[in-house]
Design a protein around this motif. Structure first.
Motif, mmCIF file in Angstrom:
data_model
loop_
_atom_site.group_PDB
_atom_site.id
_atom_site.type_symbol
_atom_site.label_atom_id
_atom_site.label_comp_id
_atom_site.label_asym_id
_atom_site.label_seq_id
_atom_site.Cartn_x
_atom_site.Cartn_y
_atom_site.Cartn_z
ATOM 1 N N LYS A 32 0.840 -1.198 0.000
ATOM 2 C CA LYS A 32 0.000 0.000 0.000
ATOM 3 C C LYS A 32 0.876 1.249 0.000
ATOM 4 C CE LYS A 32 -4.011 -2.032 2.236
ATOM 5 N NZ LYS A 32 -3.701 -3.412 1.804
ATOM 6 N N ILE A 33 0.556 2.139 -0.943
ATOM 7 C CA ILE A 33 1.323 3.382 -1.019
ATOM 8 C C ILE A 33 0.374 4.571 -0.848
ATOM 9 C CG2 ILE A 33 2.772 4.801 -2.496
ATOM 10 C CD1 ILE A 33 3.848 2.424 -3.778
ATOM 11 N N PRO A 34 0.608 5.361 0.191
ATOM 12 C CA PRO A 34 -0.260 6.530 0.376
ATOM 13 C C PRO A 34 0.056 7.650 -0.604
ATOM 14 C CG PRO A 34 1.292 6.275 2.214
ATOM 15 C CD PRO A 34 1.616 5.213 1.238
ATOM 16 N N PHE A 35 -1.024 8.291 -1.091
ATOM 17 C CA PHE A 35 -0.868 9.445 -1.979
ATOM 18 C C PHE A 35 -1.580 10.618 -1.313
ATOM 19 C CE2 PHE A 35 -2.187 12.247 -5.435
ATOM 20 C CZ PHE A 35 -1.041 12.304 -6.205
ATOM 21 N N SER A 36 -0.942 11.781 -1.343
ATOM 22 C CA SER A 36 -1.570 12.934 -0.677
ATOM 23 C C SER A 36 -1.191 14.231 -1.373
ATOM 24 C CB SER A 36 -1.151 12.963 0.797
ATOM 25 O OG SER A 36 0.228 13.253 0.856
ATOM 26 N N LYS A 37 -1.545 15.309 -0.766
ATOM 27 C CA LYS A 37 -1.378 16.628 -1.397
ATOM 28 C C LYS A 37 0.087 17.035 -1.551
ATOM 29 C CE LYS A 37 -3.123 21.381 -0.866
ATOM 30 N NZ LYS A 37 -4.201 21.452 -1.867
ATOM 31 N N VAL A 38 0.894 16.630 -0.593
ATOM 32 C CA VAL A 38 2.313 17.032 -0.688
ATOM 33 C C VAL A 38 3.172 15.794 -0.967
ATOM 34 C CG1 VAL A 38 4.247 18.205 0.421
ATOM 35 C CG2 VAL A 38 1.889 18.929 0.909
ATOM 36 N N ILE A 39 3.873 15.892 -2.051
ATOM 37 C CA ILE A 39 4.648 14.775 -2.590
ATOM 38 C C ILE A 39 6.115 15.211 -2.654
ATOM 39 C CG2 ILE A 39 5.046 13.540 -4.801
ATOM 40 C CD1 ILE A 39 2.488 12.660 -3.381
ATOM 41 N N HIS A 82 9.553 8.649 -9.975
ATOM 42 C CA HIS A 82 9.177 8.070 -8.691
ATOM 43 C C HIS A 82 8.980 9.188 -7.675
ATOM 44 C CE1 HIS A 82 13.626 8.221 -8.693
ATOM 45 N NE2 HIS A 82 13.493 8.520 -7.426
ATOM 46 N N TRP A 83 8.368 8.855 -6.552
ATOM 47 C CA TRP A 83 7.935 9.860 -5.578
ATOM 48 C C TRP A 83 7.599 9.177 -4.265
ATOM 49 C CZ3 TRP A 83 3.006 8.856 -3.638
ATOM 50 C CH2 TRP A 83 2.299 7.837 -4.326
ATOM 51 N N VAL A 84 7.459 9.950 -3.226
ATOM 52 C CA VAL A 84 6.862 9.451 -1.982
ATOM 53 C C VAL A 84 5.971 10.557 -1.435
ATOM 54 C CG1 VAL A 84 8.783 7.907 -1.369
ATOM 55 C CG2 VAL A 84 8.762 10.278 -0.527
ATOM 56 N N SER A 85 5.030 10.196 -0.592
ATOM 57 C CA SER A 85 4.177 11.178 0.045
ATOM 58 C C SER A 85 4.945 11.754 1.230
ATOM 59 C CB SER A 85 2.886 10.494 0.514
ATOM 60 O OG SER A 85 2.189 11.371 1.357
ATOM 61 N N GLU A 86 4.986 13.090 1.324
ATOM 62 C CA GLU A 86 5.827 13.706 2.357
ATOM 63 C C GLU A 86 5.450 13.247 3.763
ATOM 64 O OE1 GLU A 86 7.558 18.087 3.040
ATOM 65 O OE2 GLU A 86 5.431 17.932 3.546
ATOM 66 N N GLN A 87 4.149 13.347 4.079
ATOM 67 C CA GLN A 87 3.664 13.005 5.423
ATOM 68 C C GLN A 87 3.956 11.557 5.808
ATOM 69 O OE1 GLN A 87 1.340 13.840 8.252
ATOM 70 N NE2 GLN A 87 2.742 15.588 7.956
ATOM 71 N N GLN A 88 3.689 10.630 4.892
ATOM 72 C CA GLN A 88 3.766 9.215 5.253
ATOM 73 C C GLN A 88 5.115 8.561 4.955
ATOM 74 O OE1 GLN A 88 1.274 10.533 3.473
ATOM 75 N NE2 GLN A 88 -0.449 10.409 4.894
ATOM 76 N N SER A 89 6.021 9.298 4.377
ATOM 77 C CA SER A 89 7.310 8.661 4.068
ATOM 78 C C SER A 89 8.214 8.700 5.297
ATOM 79 C CB SER A 89 7.981 9.384 2.905
ATOM 80 O OG SER A 89 8.218 10.723 3.268
ATOM 81 N N HIS A 90 9.301 7.934 5.233
ATOM 82 C CA HIS A 90 10.228 7.886 6.358
ATOM 83 C C HIS A 90 11.584 8.428 5.962
ATOM 84 C CE1 HIS A 90 7.606 5.502 8.866
ATOM 85 N NE2 HIS A 90 7.240 4.901 7.748
ATOM 86 N N PRO A 91 12.201 9.160 6.885
ATOM 87 C CA PRO A 91 13.556 9.614 6.598
ATOM 88 C C PRO A 91 14.500 8.406 6.553
ATOM 89 C CG PRO A 91 12.904 10.227 8.829
ATOM 90 C CD PRO A 91 11.723 9.571 8.203
#
Ligand code: ATP
Ligand code: MG
Length: 553
Positions: free
Chosen positions: A381-388, A459-468
């Motif tokens: 599952k990959i979250p998608f949101s407003k800030v990428i 490629h991309w990740v969602s800012e909120q749900q991604s991990h450093p």
């Protein structure tokens, strides 16, 4: 696929063993051994020997022993022994028996006494310098030591006193009495024992007398009933001595020594001594540094046992030295990971992207397959949101020709997600791009956009749900194909062999990744979770290998 494709390619050692079996030599049995000296970690060259020794035993329903050749206590340690066991097992091999040459010290001593009694060995008082002088050269016969004519009784008494600690280190040695004029230098009365007061990791201070390699090895092989003693070419010159010792003594068997070419691999070093230097002088961070050609280093870098065994199979076994290109090794792991590593997304150098027409608090969960050709690897599952977050270099304010990624006013697809368009570039006071204002086309999830073509995919990740995460980009340790050809191999070290990126962001699913897990970060490279430094608080990934061969001309 042809029916022979999965058959191992044949080699001269297989031919010898097959013939021995059909002649019923050794009652048709095959017993091999892998005999490392525990004075360092195993490297890729040892893997070749391991695959050969264990592989031959497996193939012919025989046995392979692990034998520690522990007769040089100064440089050996329990740590090295443990690492060797771990590495052999990790490669997927099981030894029939584990032995130590030191287990045979008493037996070896008795064999030496027997040689003396039979007039085949003597105690010599020449020092190292004199021995060298007396040895002669390839074109000149050697000279006999004055001690060579010592009586058997005197030799026996002296040898016993040597064992009892009555003499200083180096005061006497025990030598085989063969032939100082032999055209084979190794037969000019080679040393069999030396006095050395060092603590041994297994026998403690029981001995102050240690047997030499050439005496120990053939007898250890014979004691274990080894049938085929496979070793590297530099031992060819020692074979006459190997056979001489076994001929002169009553041993349970007379193994056959067969030599094969060492692995020489470009852009690296396969010598424990030099690898130890890299470690001890801190040119790398330990024996398991992912740049090291050690099994431990390669494991930490993300190499699989399968890829290393595949490599050893591909390079084959020959009698002639040759150099293997690093690309051969890298291709083995690349192919394995391409087939088997789940895909994931990671952004190495993030650039913020705000999707202005996407609802503020909405988070969509996209179900994405883990491997394009392997549905059995499941989905995530990959979250998608407003800030990428996207890769900084997937956007260009002034695009070079044929740039297919994101540009101002242009469209691109976010991998497994929507098509977006960049409407505005936001910069800080210094003129650096800090954010992109975009819009998305809600009709493009899993569908082509209407009436226009969008070529680029990023490629991309969602800012909120991604991990450093920290990503360590490893490269070859040396800049030149043969570092040994330099005056000092250290001068050939590649100063860019490690680049550490500390601001990376990885997709949400990777929070659950375990130590050693391997991934293809899409469009980036293959990575593995670092087994030492990675934690739930701070994810650390090691680059195993790039997606393509970046060193190819
Ligand atoms: P190093 O010079 O790196 O210390 P070594 O030969 O002294 O290597 P050992 O521990 O004695 O290391 O080796 C154990 C076995 O592995 C030996 O049978 C040796 O021939 C084999 N081996 C070592 N290096 C290679 C290599 N580069 N290619 C193939 N076999 C190797
Ligand atoms: Mg050695």
């Amino acid at each position: 696929m042809s029916s022979t494709e999965n058959q191992p390619s044949s080699n001269f050692i297989r031919h010898i063993i097959t013939k021995d079996i059909s002649d019923n030599k050794n009652n048709g049995k095959v017993i091999t051994r892998f005999p490392p000296e525990p004075n360092g970690y195993l490297h890729i060259g040892h893997a070749k020997s391991i695959c050969l020794n264990f592989g031959m035993a497996e193939e012919y329903n025989g046995n392979c022993n692990l034998r520690f050749d522990d007769t040089n206590p100064e440089k050996e340690s329990i740590e090295f022994m443990e690492s060797i066991e771990r590495d052999v097992q990790w490669l997927g091999f099981k030894w029939a028996n584990k032995h130590h040459a030191s287990d045979y010290f008493e037996q070896l001593y008795d064999f030496a006494v027997q040689l003396i009694k039979d007039g085949h060995a003597y105690v010599d008082s020449l020092d190292a310098e004199q021995i060298r002088e007396y040895r002669g050269t390839l074109t000149e016969a050697g000279k006999e030591s004055p001690d060579r004519s010592r009586t058997i009784e005197d030799n026996l008494a002296l040898f016993a006193a040597m064992r009892n600690g009555e003499y200083a280190d180096g005061q006497f040695i025990l030598r085989a009495k063969i032939d100082m004029a032999s055209p084979t230098i190794s037969l000019r009365d080679p040393a069999l024992y030396r006095i050395r007061r060092v603590h041994h990791q297994r026998t403690g201070d029981d001995w102050c007398l240690y047997p030499m390699y050439d005496f120990t090895h053939c007898l250890s092989d014979a004691i274990e009933g080894i049938t085929h003693s496979l070793c590297t070419l530099e031992f060819e010159a020692h074979r006459p001595l190997y056979d001489w010792v076994l001929d002169k003594l009553q041993t349970p068997s007379h193994p056959q020594q067969i030599e094969f070419a060492r692995l020489q691999l470009e852009y690296t070093i396969v010598s424990k001594r030099k690898l130890a230097q890299l470690v001890n002088e801190n040119h790398v961070n330990g024996w398991d540094d992912p740049r090291m050609p050690t099994i431990a280093g390669m494991r930490r870098a993300g190499y699989t046992p399968t890829s290393i065994r595949d490599f050893c199979e591909r390079i084959g076994i020959t009698k002639k030295d040759s150099w293997i290109e690093m690309a051969v090794l890298e291709n083995c792991i690349r192919e394995d990971l391409n087939d088997n590593a789940p895909r994931a997304m990671a952004v190495l150098e993030p650039l913020r992207l705000v999707i202005e027409n996407y609802p503020d608090d909405q988070v969509e969960i996209l179900e994405v397959s883990n491997h394009p050709q392997k549905p059995e690897l499941g989905t995530r599952k990959i979250p998608f949101s407003k800030v990428i977050l996207i890769e900084q270099d997937d956007f260009a304010e002034v695009p070079p020709p044929k740039f297919k990624r994101l540009i101002e006013g242009g469209e691109v697809r976010l991998r497994s997600s929507y098509v977006i368009k960049c409407n505005e570039i936001i910069k800080d006071d210094a003129g650096n791009i800090i954010e992109l204002r975009c819009s998305y086309d809600p009709a493009t999830l899993g569908k082509k956009p209407e009436g226009r073509k969008v070529k680029g995919v990023i490629h991309w990740v969602s800012e909120q749900q991604s991990h450093p995460a920290e990503l360590r980009l490893y490269d070859r340790l040396f800049n030149v194909a043969n570092p040994d050809s330099e005056d000092n191999f250290l001068d050939a070290i590649n100063s860019d062999s490690l680049k550490t990126l500390t601001n990376c962001r990885v997709e949400a699913s990777l929070a659950d990744a375990n130590s050693g897990d391997r991934f293809q970060f899409e469009r980036t490279a293959y990575f593995c979770v670092d087994s030492v430094d990675s934690s739930a608080e701070k994810l650390v990934f090691n680059r195993t290998v790039t997606l393509r061969d970046t060193w190819a001309k």
